[in-house]
Design an enzyme around this catalytic site. Structure first.
Site, mmCIF file in Angstrom:
data_model
loop_
_atom_site.group_PDB
_atom_site.id
_atom_site.type_symbol
_atom_site.label_atom_id
_atom_site.label_comp_id
_atom_site.label_asym_id
_atom_site.label_seq_id
_atom_site.Cartn_x
_atom_site.Cartn_y
_atom_site.Cartn_z
ATOM 1 C CB SER A 295 -0.891 0.028 1.239
ATOM 2 O OG SER A 295 -1.551 1.270 1.392
ATOM 3 C CE1 TYR B 176 -4.863 -2.078 5.329
ATOM 4 C CE2 TYR B 176 -3.818 -0.049 4.590
ATOM 5 C CZ TYR B 176 -4.456 -1.243 4.306
ATOM 6 O OH TYR B 176 -4.683 -1.600 3.002
#
Length: 339
Positions: free
Chosen positions: A232, A245
């Site tokens: 990501s 995250y």
């Protein structure tokens, strides 16, 4: 978008259902804390004009106001994420290969599974408990003329991961590609708001799950096989309200590079795709309805990507005819520069 007390939950019928209920409980805690706080001042509009650079026009902001309970369901999203990539023509890049895609019921995972099938692969879909979405993915794969196996369960459980790989090999006779893509995401305003249960759900799903699946797959991956991980942009740049995250995505990037070196002599490649904002169920199940309407507008392209704009990168990294000399890379697909 109010809280959904656990008292109203149906009794879990499987470990995966129990995990989904646990994720909803974490979601409830975060939303309850935020509801009790004084609303933050409204941020100024970006004023950025969305950019279209593909073969067909993609949805732009503002998106419809909407919110979902975890783990999120693609069939409830408006607009539906685009995964079919109608202008993408298959050419046998993965002919007769067998792939596992975790989190393959929806979002990026579904788009990847469909393109893998279009390139000739049979695909096993590992997912938590989003059965309706998984059946739609299966139908899309079978429409491409390939076989699909659905394997519901929780990647936090190493025993389940061993069984998912074994079931795939039993169904298709081999395994060539593993795509680690399953994820849990729930924002918090501060580190103090991040509970131990929330932290462990993120860590164990997003990074331990990748370890579990890769370890199970390596018993079967041949020379020429590969692993593609989903990273990501948050693993590169961080995100102030996705502390846990972002940390797991940074760990995935490091895991990719380390495992690529570890497996090089065995002829097994390991790479990673690092997307920017993508329209999937992950985000409406994380943010408030009003925030979802603006999702992705701060990206360089001024809009979120659709899954079909990300999935070709996975085909490239999975296909030995495209990337046999590509190993240990984190490929950014973010709609803009990364440095």
């Amino acid at each position: 978008q109010g809280a959904h007390p656990m008292a109203k939950e149906k009794k879990p019928t499987s470990p995966a259902e129990g995990t989904a209920a646990k994720q909803r409980a974490i979601q409830d805690q975060v939303e309850a804390k935020e509801a009790a706080k004084t609303p933050a001042s409204k941020k100024a509009e970006t004023g950025k004009k969305p950019v279209q650079a593909g073969t067909r026009r993609q949805p732009e902001n503002p998106l419809p106001v909407q919110h979902q309970e975890k783990p999120g369901h693609e069939h409830e999203l408006d607009p539906r994420p685009r995964y079919q990539a109608p202008d993408y023509k298959g050419s046998g890049k993965l002919q007769d290969k067998v792939a596992i895609v975790t989190g393959g019921d929806s979002g990026i995972g579904r788009a990847v599974a469909v393109l893998f099938a279009r390139e000739g692969a049979h695909v096993a879909i590992v997912y938590l408990n989003e059965h309706e979405d998984a059946e739609e993915t299966r139908a899309a794969i079978e429409k491409e003329g390939r076989r699909c196996l659905l394997v519901p369960g929780d990647v936090k459980d190493a025993t389940f991961c061993d069984g998912a790989v074994a079931a795939t090999v039993q169904a298709f006779g081999k395994l060539d590609v593993l795509v680690n893509n399953a994820a849990f995401q729930m924002h918090t305003q501060s580190l103090e708001d991040l509970t131990d249960e929330h932290l462990q759900e993120t860590l164990q799903t997003n990074i331990a799950g990748y370890f579990h699946m890769a370890r199970a797959a390596l018993k079967h991956l041949p020379r020429g096989g590969c692993i593609v991980n989903s990273g990501s942009e948050t693993g590169l740049f961080g995100s102030k309200q996705l502390l846990d995250y972002s940390a797991t995505k940074g760990a995935i990037h490091a895991f990719t590079k380390s495992l690529a070196s570890n497996l090089l002599e065995r002829g097994i490649r390991v790479n990673c795709v690092a997307p920017g904002p993508v329209w999937t169920p992950l985000n409406p199940a994380d943010r408030s309805a009003k925030e979802v309407a603006k999702f992705g507008e701060s990206s360089d392209m001024g809009r979120p990507a659709q899954p079909e704009e990300i999935s070709p990168a996975y085909v490239f990294l999975a296909s030995p005819v495209c990337s046999s000399y590509v190993n240990g890379v984190v490929l950014p697909v973010m709609g803009g520069p990364t440095g």
